[in-house]
Write a protein that holds these residues in place. Structure first.
Motif, PDB file in Angstrom:
ATOM      1  N   TYR A  11      -0.180  -7.054   9.427  1.00 25.75           N
ATOM      2  CA  TYR A  11       0.600  -6.250   8.496  1.00 25.75           C
ATOM      3  C   TYR A  11      -0.325  -5.767   7.388  1.00 25.75           C
ATOM      4  CZ  TYR A  11       0.752 -10.016   4.968  1.00 25.75           C
ATOM      5  OH  TYR A  11       0.429 -10.962   4.027  1.00 25.75           O
ATOM      6  N   ALA A  12       0.016  -4.643   6.781  1.00 22.47           N
ATOM      7  CA  ALA A  12      -0.743  -4.098   5.658  1.00 22.47           C
ATOM      8  C   ALA A  12       0.238  -3.744   4.557  1.00 22.47           C
ATOM      9  CB  ALA A  12      -1.542  -2.864   6.084  1.00 22.47           C
ATOM     10  N   GLN A  13      -0.007  -4.256   3.371  1.00 20.98           N
ATOM     11  CA  GLN A  13       0.875  -3.974   2.246  1.00 20.98           C
ATOM     12  C   GLN A  13       0.756  -2.509   1.822  1.00 20.98           C
ATOM     13  OE1 GLN A  13      -0.634  -7.663   0.084  1.00 20.98           O
ATOM     14  NE2 GLN A  13       1.476  -7.547  -0.688  1.00 20.98           N
ATOM     15  N   ILE A  14       1.845  -2.010   1.291  1.00 16.65           N
ATOM     16  CA  ILE A  14       1.928  -0.612   0.872  1.00 16.65           C
ATOM     17  C   ILE A  14       2.085  -0.544  -0.642  1.00 16.65           C
ATOM     18  CG2 ILE A  14       3.398   1.454   0.912  1.00 16.65           C
ATOM     19  CD1 ILE A  14       4.048   0.823   3.819  1.00 16.65           C
ATOM     20  N   THR A  15       1.324   0.327  -1.245  1.00 12.09           N
ATOM     21  CA  THR A  15       1.549   0.691  -2.648  1.00 12.09           C
ATOM     22  C   THR A  15       1.912   2.169  -2.681  1.00 12.09           C
ATOM     23  OG1 THR A  15      -0.820   1.145  -2.945  1.00 12.09           O
ATOM     24  CG2 THR A  15      -0.028  -1.048  -3.550  1.00 12.09           C
ATOM     25  N   GLU A  16       2.780   2.524  -3.606  1.00 16.37           N
ATOM     26  CA  GLU A  16       3.268   3.899  -3.676  1.00 16.37           C
ATOM     27  C   GLU A  16       2.965   4.497  -5.042  1.00 16.37           C
ATOM     28  OE1 GLU A  16       7.392   3.907  -2.807  1.00 16.37           O
ATOM     29  OE2 GLU A  16       7.190   2.863  -0.887  1.00 16.37           O
ATOM     30  N   ASP A  17       2.659   5.792  -5.044  1.00 14.53           N
ATOM     31  CA  ASP A  17       2.470   6.467  -6.323  1.00 14.53           C
ATOM     32  C   ASP A  17       3.829   6.923  -6.862  1.00 14.53           C
ATOM     33  OD1 ASP A  17       3.197   8.778  -4.942  1.00 14.53           O
ATOM     34  OD2 ASP A  17       1.169   9.610  -4.879  1.00 14.53           O
ATOM     35  N   ALA A  18       3.832   7.702  -7.909  1.00 11.87           N
ATOM     36  CA  ALA A  18       5.087   8.121  -8.551  1.00 11.87           C
ATOM     37  C   ALA A  18       5.966   8.942  -7.619  1.00 11.87           C
ATOM     38  CB  ALA A  18       4.775   8.919  -9.816  1.00 11.87           C
ATOM     39  N   ASN A  19       5.359   9.549  -6.617  1.00 11.68           N
ATOM     40  CA  ASN A  19       6.122  10.367  -5.671  1.00 11.68           C
ATOM     41  C   ASN A  19       6.463   9.621  -4.385  1.00 11.68           C
ATOM     42  OD1 ASN A  19       6.056  12.760  -7.315  1.00 11.68           O
ATOM     43  ND2 ASN A  19       3.898  13.014  -6.721  1.00 11.68           N
ATOM     44  N   GLY A  20       6.159   8.325  -4.352  1.00 10.91           N
ATOM     45  CA  GLY A  20       6.461   7.524  -3.170  1.00 10.91           C
ATOM     46  C   GLY A  20       5.448   7.665  -2.050  1.00 10.91           C
ATOM     47  N   ILE A  21       4.296   8.277  -2.320  1.00 10.53           N
ATOM     48  CA  ILE A  21       3.280   8.472  -1.293  1.00 10.53           C
ATOM     49  C   ILE A  21       2.535   7.154  -1.073  1.00 10.53           C
ATOM     50  CG2 ILE A  21       1.249   9.785  -0.603  1.00 10.53           C
ATOM     51  CD1 ILE A  21       3.904  11.356  -0.756  1.00 10.53           C
ATOM     52  N   GLU A  22       2.453   6.741   0.175  1.00  9.33           N
ATOM     53  CA  GLU A  22       1.913   5.426   0.508  1.00  9.33           C
ATOM     54  C   GLU A  22       0.384   5.384   0.525  1.00  9.33           C
ATOM     55  OE1 GLU A  22       5.802   5.982   2.791  1.00  9.33           O
ATOM     56  OE2 GLU A  22       3.945   7.140   2.525  1.00  9.33           O
ATOM     57  N   SER A  23      -0.132   4.240   0.075  1.00 11.13           N
ATOM     58  CA  SER A  23      -1.514   3.849   0.307  1.00 11.13           C
ATOM     59  C   SER A  23      -1.466   2.472   0.955  1.00 11.13           C
ATOM     60  CB  SER A  23      -2.313   3.793  -1.001  1.00 11.13           C
ATOM     61  OG  SER A  23      -2.406   5.073  -1.591  1.00 11.13           O
TER      62      SER A  23
END
Length: 293
Positions: A11-23
């Protein structure tokens, strides 16, 4: 082709910017995988015209991923389900907690020994289910099952669409070994860079010498690969000159190998093969010389 095994569950954790775009973070091992079931729900719309269906549109809505695993550790439980580890390292699940979106990767072994690799780009899991049983006359293993909802990701690909799954089969035409080797190093990012189809010959047909008239045996062969999923086709030619052009088509000889005719009389013969694939320029082998004495 059917799959017969399942392993390498990440699994890989997701971080999102203000627009919900995943990294995506660095993939981590989730657990030892036992089973994986994926079901998909589609949105369907049908346009009727002239008393019949004129257009049908089907789009991915969501999916359900059910994983049977050997165990789930406290850190993984916190990362996947939103539960909290307290100061005594106890995993506490609270009604207000919600699962955090993650990417899920795994591979399934096929019956030919190769693997099919997967990434699901956005999955939100619920609390694992646990089945317990008292010990009776036989031993029964009770393993947790964790179920997640699969969504399309918010981040657009190069074609301005929302991926939800990436899948590749080891050994398929055009699949680079680096893609397989690095599959669990990072979450795979779709690459729609235009590819110029090419054919690469890795083994040329070899000369055959000292063949005895009346007892001829042997074959010529070529090994080639292409950088696309389209197959390579073959056509063998014979020539009266030591040249890979201007020869005569040998009817029916359209495979990667060519059996030397047993009817040849003493002399020198020249053969070559022309390789083709959709979108690629034809490639011709070097001339193979067959000497019959």
């Amino acid at each position: 082709m059917a799959t017969i095994g399942l392993d390498r569950l990440y699994y890989a954790q997701i971080t999102e910017d203000a627009n919900g775009i995943e990294s995506y973070g660095t993939p981590k091992i989730l657990a030892k995988a036992m089973t994986a079931e994926l079901s998909v729900e589609l949105i369907e719309a049908i346009l009727y015209a002239d008393d019949g269906a004129s257009e049908v549109v089907k789009e991915f809505k969501s999916g359900t991923l059910s994983l049977g695993i050997d165990d789930i550790g406290s850190i993984v439980a916190q990362d996947l389900t939103g539960s909290k580890i307290d100061s005594n390292n106890v995993v506490v699940s609270r009604s207000e907690d919600g699962g955090n979106p993650v990417a899920i990767g795994f591979r399934a072994k096929k019956s030919n020994g190769k693997y099919r690799y997967f990434w699901l780009y956005r999955v939100i899991f619920s609390i694992p289910t646990t089945s317990l049983a008292t010990k009776g006359d036989s031993i029964t293993f009770s393993n947790p099952t964790i179920e997640g909802t699969v969504f399309r990701r918010n981040k657009l690909d190069a074609e301005s669409k929302h991926p939800w799954k990436a899948e590749v089969t080891e050994g398929d035409n055009g699949v680079a070994q680096d893609t397989i080797t690095n599959w669990f190093t990072t979450v795979y990012e779709p690459d729609f860079t235009p590819v110029t189809p090419t054919i690469t010959i890795t083994t040329q047909p070899a000369d055959v010498t000292n063949v005895t008239e009346g007892s001829i045996s042997g074959s010529l062969s070529v090994v080639a690969e292409t950088n696309t999923s389209y197959p390579v086709t073959y056509q063998w030619y014979e020539n009266t000159l030591d040249s890979a052009s201007g020869g005569t088509v040998i009817n029916g000889e359209t495979s990667a190998s060519f059996d030397i005719p047993t009817t040849l009389v003493a002399g020198t013969y020249y053969y070559y093969c022309v390789l083709s694939s959709t979108g690629a320029s034809d490639v011709t082998t070097t001339v193979a010389t067959v000497t019959v004495s």
